[in-house]
Scaffold this active site. Structure first.
Site, PDB file in Angstrom:
ATOM      1  N   ASP A 276      -7.548  -0.708  -9.332  1.00  9.83           N
ATOM      2  CA  ASP A 276      -7.260   0.029  -8.102  1.00  9.83           C
ATOM      3  C   ASP A 276      -7.321   1.528  -8.402  1.00  9.83           C
ATOM      4  O   ASP A 276      -6.498   2.029  -9.169  1.00  9.83           O
ATOM      5  CB  ASP A 276      -5.864  -0.352  -7.602  1.00  9.83           C
ATOM      6  CG  ASP A 276      -5.520   0.245  -6.250  1.00  9.83           C
ATOM      7  OD1 ASP A 276      -6.210   1.179  -5.812  1.00  9.83           O
ATOM      8  OD2 ASP A 276      -4.546  -0.232  -5.630  1.00  9.83           O
TER       9      ASP A 276
ATOM     10  N   HIS B 240      -7.294  -3.802  -3.885  1.00  6.73           N
ATOM     11  CA  HIS B 240      -6.265  -3.095  -3.122  1.00  6.73           C
ATOM     12  C   HIS B 240      -6.226  -3.660  -1.693  1.00  6.73           C
ATOM     13  O   HIS B 240      -7.253  -3.736  -1.016  1.00  6.73           O
ATOM     14  CB  HIS B 240      -6.574  -1.599  -3.075  1.00  6.73           C
ATOM     15  CG  HIS B 240      -5.552  -0.809  -2.325  1.00  6.73           C
ATOM     16  ND1 HIS B 240      -4.394  -0.365  -2.912  1.00  6.73           N
ATOM     17  CD2 HIS B 240      -5.507  -0.421  -1.034  1.00  6.73           C
ATOM     18  CE1 HIS B 240      -3.676   0.282  -2.004  1.00  6.73           C
ATOM     19  NE2 HIS B 240      -4.336   0.259  -0.857  1.00  6.73           N
TER      20      HIS B 240
ATOM     21  N   CYS C 269       0.855  -1.192   0.000  1.00  8.65           N
ATOM     22  CA  CYS C 269       0.000   0.000   0.000  1.00  8.65           C
ATOM     23  C   CYS C 269       0.893   1.245   0.000  1.00  8.65           C
ATOM     24  O   CYS C 269       1.743   1.398  -0.866  1.00  8.65           O
ATOM     25  CB  CYS C 269      -0.950  -0.056   1.195  1.00  8.65           C
ATOM     26  SG  CYS C 269      -2.174   1.260   1.272  1.00  8.65           S
TER      27      CYS C 269
END
Length: 251
Positions: free
Chosen positions: A189, A221, A134
């Site tokens: 995403d 995601h 992330c």
């Protein structure tokens, strides 16, 4: 997988002491070193478990709490399982903390993290590998450019905003990277859309960086994070295979 030993450690930085998790094979090493950058939810049991799994494959792994300026992890209260209903309130609280971690601060911290890894008796001499999830994917990418002589490999999984059109986008460090790179994007995403994916790959290619960029079809995601609703076991195992393959080539 071999038995591992994990320890909470403190890392002195220019702005205080970062709490972190250090884990390594129980034989004491030395083993190739990996700096693991957290996702936005931070240093928590599931991320420690991921670090332990990586250590069990033969690596010394350091996971810093990059939000240490706010406090020790977890910097906001987290449920045991993060479902879609919990996310808006969590990110409402995390937003200002994330924005306070400027690229300059992050790279000052990265120097401290790398020095702590080098000083670990269980870490082998020489360059390290980086992996980020992330927001951590962007930190890994920046670190690979800022400390090219210390980094042998860099990987990012379901990263967000890696190749924006902003003046401080992480992909702009590509010209400084000497490590091999691997980036695996989540399918559809919004934080890393097709335009950004194309821009990242093109920039790495133009810079001569040995790399592979892939999209994990059907994965959302956060697909590696087992304590969230985004977790995708198949995509997560694919990520482990790709990461370990990269590390074998690097060391």
């Amino acid at each position: 997988m071999t038995p591992t030993v994990g320890t909470d450690v403190g890392i002195p930085t220019d702005d205080g002491t970062a709490d972190a998790y250090l884990t390594h094979p129980a034989d004491g090493g030395p083993h190739p070193a990996v700096l693991l950058y957290m996702d936005a939810f931070g240093l928590r049991p599931s991320l420690r478990a991921m670090a332990d799994r990586l250590a069990g494959a033969g690596y010394t792994v350091l996971v810093p709490n990059v939000f240490y300026r706010t406090g020790q992890a977890p910097v906001v209260e987290l449920p045991g399982f993060i479902d879609p209903g919990a996310r808006p309130e969590i990110f409402r609280r995390l937003g200002p903390i994330m924005r306070s971690l400027t690229p300059d601060r992050a790279m000052r911290d990265a120097d401290a993290y790398l020095r702590r890894l080098a000083a670990a008796g269980t870490a082998a001499d020489g360059p390290v590998a980086l992996v980020g999830y992330c927001m951590g994917a962007g930190l890994a990418l920046r670190t690979a450019g800022a400390f090219a002589d210390r980094v042998a490999a860099v990987a990012g999984f379901h990263g967000a905003n890696l190749a924006t059109d902003g003046p401080d986008s992480p992909h702009l460090v590509a010209g400084d990277i000497t490590a091999e790179a691997y980036f695996a994007h989540a399918d559809q995403d919004p934080g890393m859309d097709a335009a950004q994916q194309k821009r990242l790959a093109a920039t790495l290619t133009a810079a001569g960086v040995r790399h592979r960029c892939e999209v994990y079809a059907g994965a959302h995601h956060g697909y590696t994070q087992a304590d969230t609703a985004a977790y995708d076991p198949q995509a997560a195992e694919r990520h482990w295979a790709a990461l370990l393959d990269l590390l074998k080539r690097a060391f």
